[in-house]
Design an enzyme around this catalytic site. Structure first.
Site, mmCIF file in Angstrom:
data_model
loop_
_atom_site.group_PDB
_atom_site.id
_atom_site.type_symbol
_atom_site.label_atom_id
_atom_site.label_comp_id
_atom_site.label_asym_id
_atom_site.label_seq_id
_atom_site.Cartn_x
_atom_site.Cartn_y
_atom_site.Cartn_z
ATOM 1 N N GLY A 155 0.825 -1.211 0.000
ATOM 2 C CA GLY A 155 0.000 0.000 0.000
ATOM 3 C C GLY A 155 0.853 1.253 0.000
ATOM 4 C CD GLU A 175 -14.407 17.373 3.140
ATOM 5 O OE1 GLU A 175 -13.685 17.847 4.034
ATOM 6 O OE2 GLU A 175 -14.123 16.342 2.515
#
Lengths: 427, 427
Positions: B8, B168
């Site tokens: 990752g 948002e």
């Protein structure tokens, strides 16, 4: 009130719309199957990860927002009913008083449409991001594998077609391998990538003079690009290209070898040339249909010329403006004029700081030509915002050889849907 | 020579790699199924057409190019063999001395994975561009149609989930409708769009104090966003959302309602919490496997806390660095330390110039909070180049309400392949 329908929001359509914007007794509908106008001359920079799509593409309706007499519709035109004077699109049908067809060209595979899957062309943002995904993806694949044959195949790039687009793509790949990616890998050396530019004819850049084309070939060689002329492609598959008896193993094949017109001309039953372009009168209208005009790459204009006008941005831009002015003239009761092209010359760029320019007898190359190229392209970039950011981005990457948009974006957006890492397709 | 494998390239993995870069006797391999590190906190701005993907995403191998002991591979990890200490990916298997798992979370649909198709979440660039395509596409569809019912459906936006991401997204859509698109259409008025933020719990922003959450709700209302609390979603299809007996017709549904960990933890048979996150020791290692660490959203760390640490960028960043330093300490013969989180607070932004910030007892909102939010986010944007351009882009759009990346990019790249205009799917 005259209703003008414009099909296509490229250089021709957009510039015609601007002339007709906020004019009395004129109503305009512009149809395009994309929501954006695309600054095509820089599209190869998106494919080559130097620019982001948004830097060379602007929503058509934003560009035209202040012209209250213009409606923009994102829709795909499928036909024209000449008798009813009606444009038929997927979602609507609209009647016109004047029609401007400016929906351009697409890539031609000379009867081998099956090649497109393996060798994408470069006309749309979608194609540019697909090419970027492939070019960046093969380096990742080559880094992962320890099989030398596969590594060699992944690091071989074949560009078919030696015109300006092919030359620009080959030069840009050369630069990516030599500079941008040079330090980023551990198992492969990007500098050893093979880049092969294939041209069926006897030389690259046939529209330029021999001396400039030769110099471009030398500039390409300096970037590690092999040029092969007189080499018609006879086959393309997912792993390589066939040139007669010879086989080139390559994971990435790009197509820059030819275009044909949007099928709209043929579907209307009007006169078209060999490439499907609509043959136009001296005022850019269609024979027997003075209410229909054709502009840009779709038009075949050969009045007073030995060959039709080439598919260049300045041609499209001048034709779009000219047609709009003729419509205004006619609605004001004046006579139409005939089109004359003001030659702006032609240019091609090779890598980061080299270009060739030819305008009549004026020819030059090298850094100066590249700077002229930069200035011209920035000047014509349609909105100030984009001009501003693209300039900054170029200045930036000129000094550090970076490419700001080296993203491999998968086509699949879902998480649960079986996504795979980009480029795994032939693993 | 110890081999550290990092799975990752998010905040945790990348910051661990940087600490281990160019260190003696350490060799690092970083695996990620994308080629880029993503600045996730700004991903909603890509979805909302304010930023381009390349402005918040940078190739991992470019960030790490100067660390000669780090190899980056784009590959998807499918499992870990604990006994053989081997990571199994699609294209390769690699043995490790230390393993850092930092492959994050994905959206959870609470057993309704079929909803994802109609209500995409926002974790990847692919998802962000899909959301952008949908949001911009419905305005085009609404402009084309003359059917009032369809127009209303196309101009209704439902956001499921009242956490920071949902707030948002809702605020950004409110702004697009009120300002960005206000002048661009002729048949519709984007200001009349309905934007509905749905939260199953009793209030939005449950991790913030009641007073700040109330103020955020007022700011949302000022942007035209309706907030519906205590409204669990019971069904989602291509044309709307079911809330118990009530039906909301909407063409655009966005999912911001919950996450679950990458399946890697469960596949390894180690202890996981309710959300599939791997339960870690005080030093962020796995019980009985001191050679395996977990960091970021994938880790469930609750030592000395009533609830596990939340999935925030500062947590991931601190954990990644901490683990790398512990590995260096151990290879130098020193004892490991235990992890302590230095609380950086939490923040959420509502539209162009409003935000809320909470750090312990310190709470503030409005323009000042928004400026703090801007400065923090720019500071953390990982490479200088991106920081520079994103800043410019923000300053620019702050003053003119424009969104520079309003592109509808089709998924299909082919020309012959039957492409359709974006958003025609339910026509």
């Amino acid at each position: 009130m005259k209703h003008v329908i414009i099909v296509g929001g490229g250089f021709a359509g957009l510039n015609a719309a601007k002339i007709l914007g906020n004019k009395k007794d004129i109503r305009v509908t512009l149809l395009d199957n994309h929501n954006h106008h695309l600054f095509q001359p820089l599209l190869y920079q998106v494919a080559m990860a130097a620019l982001s799509p948004a830097e060379i593409a602007v929503p058509i309706r934003r560009i035209l927002a202040d012209y209250r007499n213009i409606t923009v519709l994102q829709d795909e035109v499928t036909g024209v009913d000449l008798l009813q004077r009606t444009v038929i699109a997927r979602e609507c049908s609209l009647q016109y008083d004047y029609l401007l067809l400016a929906c351009g060209v697409k890539h031609a595979y000379f009867g081998h449409e099956e090649w497109e899957e393996y060798a994408p062309g470069l006309k749309t943002i979608e194609q540019a991001t697909e090419i970027r995904r492939r070019v960046l993806g093969v380096f990742e694949e080559a880094e992962r594998t320890s099989d030398c044959g596969r590594q060699l195949r992944h690091l071989t790039f074949v560009i078919v077609g030696g015109g300006p687009t092919g030359v620009e793509l080959a030069g840009a790949i050369g630069e990516i391998c030599r500079y941008t990616l040079a330090k980023d890998f551990r198992n492969i050396n990007p500098r050893q990538a093979r880049i092969i530019l294939i041209e069926a004819g006897p030389r690259i850049l046939p529209s330029f003079s021999v001396s400039l084309a030769d110099e471009a070939a030398r500039d390409l060689a300096a970037l590690g690009v092999q040029v092969r002329t007189s080499s018609p492609v006879t086959g393309i598959d997912s792993q390589g290209v066939q040139l007669g008896l010879e086989r080139l193993e390559a994971s990435t094949i790009l197509w820059a070898a030819g275009v044909e017109a949007s099928p709209i001309g043929r579907s209307m039953g009007v006169e078209t040339d060999r490439l499907g372009r609509i043959v136009v009168e001296a005022d850019l209208s269609i024979s027997k249909h003075p209410e229909i005009f054709v502009a840009g790459d779709l038009a075949s204009f050969s009045h007073g010329r030995t060959t039709p006008l080439p598919g260049l941005a300045p041609v499209a831009l001048q034709q779009g403006r000219f047609i709009a002015r003729n419509i205004l003239r006619e609605t004001a009761g004046q006579a139409r004029r005939t089109f004359r092209y003001l030659d702006k010359g032609q240019l091609a760029t090779i890598g980061r700081s080299k270009a060739i320019i030819e305008l009549g007898r004026l020819r030059f190359r090298g850094l100066l030509a590249w700077l002229v190229w930069v200035v011209i392209h920035i000047y014509y970039l349609i909105s100030f915002e984009n001009r501003f950011f693209v300039t900054l981005h170029w200045v930036w990457s000129f000094f550090n050889f970076r490419r700001g948009a080296r993203l491999i974006i998968n086509k699949e957006w879902r998480f649960y849907g079986k996504k795979t890492a980009a480029g795994n397709k032939d693993a």
